[in-house]
Write a protein that holds these residues in place. Sequence first.
Motif, short mmCIF file in Angstrom:
data_model
loop_
_atom_site.label_atom_id
_atom_site.label_comp_id
_atom_site.label_asym_id
_atom_site.label_seq_id
_atom_site.Cartn_x
_atom_site.Cartn_y
_atom_site.Cartn_z
N ARG A 22 -0.80 28.11 -18.05
CA ARG A 22 -0.48 29.44 -16.94
C ARG A 22 1.01 29.92 -17.87
O ARG A 22 1.71 29.34 -17.47
CB ARG A 22 -0.76 28.86 -15.70
N TRP A 23 0.89 31.20 -18.37
CA TRP A 23 1.41 31.95 -19.06
C TRP A 23 2.78 32.68 -17.56
O TRP A 23 2.51 34.00 -16.78
CB TRP A 23 1.67 32.55 -20.13
N PHE A 24 3.71 32.54 -17.62
CA PHE A 24 4.90 33.22 -16.39
C PHE A 24 5.23 34.46 -17.30
O PHE A 24 6.32 34.11 -18.24
CB PHE A 24 5.79 31.71 -16.09
N ALA A 25 4.81 35.74 -16.58
CA ALA A 25 5.78 36.65 -17.92
C ALA A 25 7.66 36.85 -16.70
O ALA A 25 8.32 37.73 -17.71
CB ALA A 25 4.46 37.55 -16.73
N GLY A 26 7.64 35.61 -15.26
CA GLY A 26 9.31 36.04 -15.44
C GLY A 26 9.45 37.49 -14.73
O GLY A 26 8.43 37.67 -14.64
N GLU A 27 10.88 36.95 -14.52
CA GLU A 27 11.21 38.44 -13.49
C GLU A 27 11.17 39.71 -14.10
O GLU A 27 10.55 40.81 -13.59
CB GLU A 27 13.03 38.32 -12.86
N VAL A 28 11.10 40.00 -15.48
CA VAL A 28 11.43 40.83 -16.11
C VAL A 28 9.73 41.77 -16.39
O VAL A 28 9.39 43.02 -16.29
CB VAL A 28 11.94 40.86 -17.25
N GLY A 29 8.88 40.12 -16.76
CA GLY A 29 7.48 40.94 -17.36
C GLY A 29 6.68 40.99 -15.70
O GLY A 29 6.09 41.83 -15.90
N TYR A 32 7.28 44.76 -15.29
CA TYR A 32 6.24 45.58 -15.94
C TYR A 32 5.12 45.40 -15.57
O TYR A 32 4.24 46.35 -15.55
CB TYR A 32 6.67 45.07 -17.40
N PHE A 33 4.15 44.23 -15.17
CA PHE A 33 2.70 44.25 -14.89
C PHE A 33 2.96 44.73 -13.42
O PHE A 33 1.72 45.40 -13.77
CB PHE A 33 2.90 42.70 -15.01
N ILE A 56 7.89 46.45 -26.04
CA ILE A 56 7.84 45.69 -24.45
C ILE A 56 9.07 45.53 -23.84
O ILE A 56 9.97 45.27 -24.91
CB ILE A 56 7.31 44.05 -25.41
N PRO A 57 9.56 44.65 -22.77
CA PRO A 57 10.57 44.96 -21.91
C PRO A 57 11.15 43.73 -22.47
O PRO A 57 10.24 42.91 -22.56
CB PRO A 57 10.59 45.02 -20.55
N ARG A 58 12.39 44.03 -22.49
CA ARG A 58 13.51 42.94 -23.09
C ARG A 58 14.49 42.88 -21.88
O ARG A 58 15.16 43.40 -21.36
CB ARG A 58 13.84 42.98 -24.27
N ARG A 59 14.12 40.82 -21.50
CA ARG A 59 15.94 41.06 -20.71
C ARG A 59 17.04 41.22 -21.43
O ARG A 59 17.65 41.30 -20.55
CB ARG A 59 15.94 38.95 -19.82
N ILE A 144 -1.77 42.93 -19.78
CA ILE A 144 -1.59 43.82 -20.91
C ILE A 144 -3.10 44.71 -20.49
O ILE A 144 -2.95 46.00 -21.10
CB ILE A 144 -1.29 43.33 -22.13
#
Lengths: 157, 396, 381
Positions: A22-29, A32-33, A56-59, A144
């Motif tokens: 389970r991949w965490f997109a994090g706050e930035v991702g 975005y999503f 792709i957005p970057r922190r 995505i």
Amino acid sequence: MGDWREDQELVVMEGRIKVPYRWFAGEVGTRYFESLRDERKFLGTKCGACGKVYHIPRRNCPDCFAECSEWVELGSAGTLETYTVVRRQHPQLAPLPLPYGYGVIRLDGADTGFLHLLYEFEEGGLATGMRVEAVFADEREGRILDVRYFRPTKGVS
Amino acid sequence: MGKRVAVVGVGMTKQRSSRPDVNGQELINEAVRMALDDAGMTRRDIDAVVIGNMDHFEGINYVDTWSVDGSGALMKPIMKLTTGGTTGSTVAMAAYYHVASGLFDRVLAIGWEKNSESDTTGAIITAFDPFWDRPIFAGAVAGLALEATQYMHLTGATEEDAAYVAVRDRTHALNNPYAHLHINLTIDDVLKSPYLSWPVKMGDMCPRTDGACAVVFASENAAEDSPQKPAWVLGVADRHLWAYTSDPYVNQAIENGWWFPAMEWSARELYDKVGITDPLEQIDVAELYLPYSFAGLRYMEALGFCGRGEGPALVRSGATDMGGKCPVNPSGGPLCSNAIGATGLIRVAECAWQIQGRAGDRQVPEVKVALATGFGGCFWSDILLFGAEKPEKVRG
Amino acid sequence: MEPVAIVGVGMTEMRRERKADGYADLVYEATRKALDDAGMEIAEVDNVITVSNDFFDGRTISSMAVQDACGSFDKNVSTVEGDGTFGAAYGLMRILSGSFGTTLVCVHHKGSESQMPLITNAMFDPLYERFLGIEAVSSSALQARAYMEKYGITEEQCALVSVKNHRNAFANPVAQLPLELTVEQVLASPYIADPIKLLDCCPVSDGASAVILASEERAKKLAAKPVWVKGVAYCSDAYHLGDRDLSDVRALEEAARKAYAMAGIGDPAREVDLVELYDAFTYMELMWLEGLGFCARGEGGKLTASGDTAPGGRLPVNVSGGCLSGNPVLVAGLNRVIECVLQVRGDAGERQVDGVRTAVAHGINGPCGQSHCVWVLGGEK
């Protein structure tokens, strides 16, 4: 050790490693999503030092290593930087019926390209530099593939 | 010939059970930026990057190339090393050799893991041979339990002895703001915790952790410019001996004279190189990769801190507690934080902080020599020694 | 850099499916060959670097399977995940550190035991790219188009690489895919992902290889003819495909610049006698030749069409048959180094090129040649 091999059927064990992820997109991702899902809008992040807009957005800016401190709303259309038409693909991978395309697409307002699918094009109908637009999925989940694919823009670019 | 090498910057994330607020590259970046700041450097100053984690813990193939945004390796040399539990210590050794080779002056070592992103045991099971081991017996806990029963049989050590270690490290972690578990435990609590695989109980085991660690290694010249007191590498050694789960139990049989050959042999090699003859006297603090409590008894013997079978008595004497002769895991160690690919490198980072006198509430007074270990694979062992004084010669 | 030599090399045959041999069997075979080549016993090996990939092997800690086979028992050992050229670079560092006199570097891969598209798909970011189904061939196709369109490189020019390298493979007993092809046949092969066609692609392969590096002092004591490491450097570009100019080779240029500086090479086109590079797809040979400084940007197609890169040409490239004729991933990069060693020694048999004094080997990691490793090898110290 090999002298018995000639008439011997060699043992092959079929296997599959089963590791769920389970991949965490994090706050930035996540932002975005969420934006893709809820507003059908692409967001990029802008480096606070060099001003480059990443999509792709970057922190953080990979180059000057400063925070990407600002969100930038991008267009949902852009320019095709390079592309391919896929004729053969592993059945577990192909997300669309063959043939479909991949493109590196620079959305309007972004300084980097991003990878996505290309579809709804004629054979021979793709070209580097052409305008493409996003086709959103009706049901969107915050991933995505909320964008089903990009297609050549209809009408004036 | 090889150059002298020192640790001049350390960064780590606070170790947590889960970090859903960041993706992997962002987690790495937190540790990297802290390490660079600590070393008074920017990304531009770094000559090369070494990174490690375990592929199937995040489901990322080619982590070196994937991580470039976070690691700072854009347009720089980056190399990936993966050796299982020893990954973090392997990465530290690689960074050491990168600098000692004379090819690079400032090398960034990164170890990280987001265990919350997968099923750790499911991934570890795949470390074992698909024909012989995997269908029958595999995974971390069961293998460690076999070691524990063998050790108890050989020495008469008890579950209570092991529980002492579990409590010691959990108590130490209360002083460490970076630790994942901050829990007050008693020996009774550990003994009453449920069995995972006899004699190993929940209270004896490490947690699953998300975390990253980054350490800057510098050549002698570059270290002189460092704002931090250099923590010198005195030497490193490792042994990765076995390929099958059953190997350690058969081959390290007592008749061969070895109980834990990977650790005993790597320790012997390193002590010979560095001139350690009495580890308990000469080493001021040890940060050991103790994945479970019983290791805290047995490793004391394998590392030469005491004789065979004397681990329980040594530990119970308080010699390894804070204030003891050689405190073990002032940070709380892996029993309190185990982001596997980071864990070995965190041991190195903690040793550097101890030598620099920057370990905060967990500082051991006047640390001159510090020992870090990594553990993984089929009872594999990595060992690194750090010193406050620049060594006369290099002993890789 | 103090002198370090490659004193022993070993390669298994590369085959589509080496069903009779597991990973350890392949590694043992390659290690044994390298030891025999060097005239060494395993006891004379001071430390070992294994190279493998957990995804390809379907195994966490993939190196664990080969600890017995590479003879690392009671030695210092480490594992690099990535191309063999990177593993060998770490092996080199361990000698330069003064800690070890000799390093054995061994690498294994069995493409037959997994499914390459699924593994290379896992190179891509799980949040943004992986679920688009992209893998090695389709991502490389994006790069091929970007490069070819920018410089007017033609599919015919790429096809020449396929014809040349598959033909070269006839003279290489370990090669998997010697083929007598015409440009027309290559052009008529089906598109996999435009502009990449079937005969532009490397095959799926099984294999292992090993090299032994030695300090000057240790090399002197061996009967084997040493081949000296003149320069090694590696460099990574950005990860996300859209962050890079895919037609650009700046990471390779940077690695090559450093490696040539170490080797004292000012003009590679004049000073290098032979090149072995990572031609997983035909366009890569052209691009990497440019990045390695053997011609100007965009001139790789012309250089190839001129015949200069053929075995009798001014700068033979991939006389071994290259990755196009056998591509056990990870192994393939080390095989480029090994071919250079054999050529410099004059031990390349039927495919020996006359007068190879300086040779360049090259390996890649990551999608579309994100990370490059360049080796310069020579007969003189």
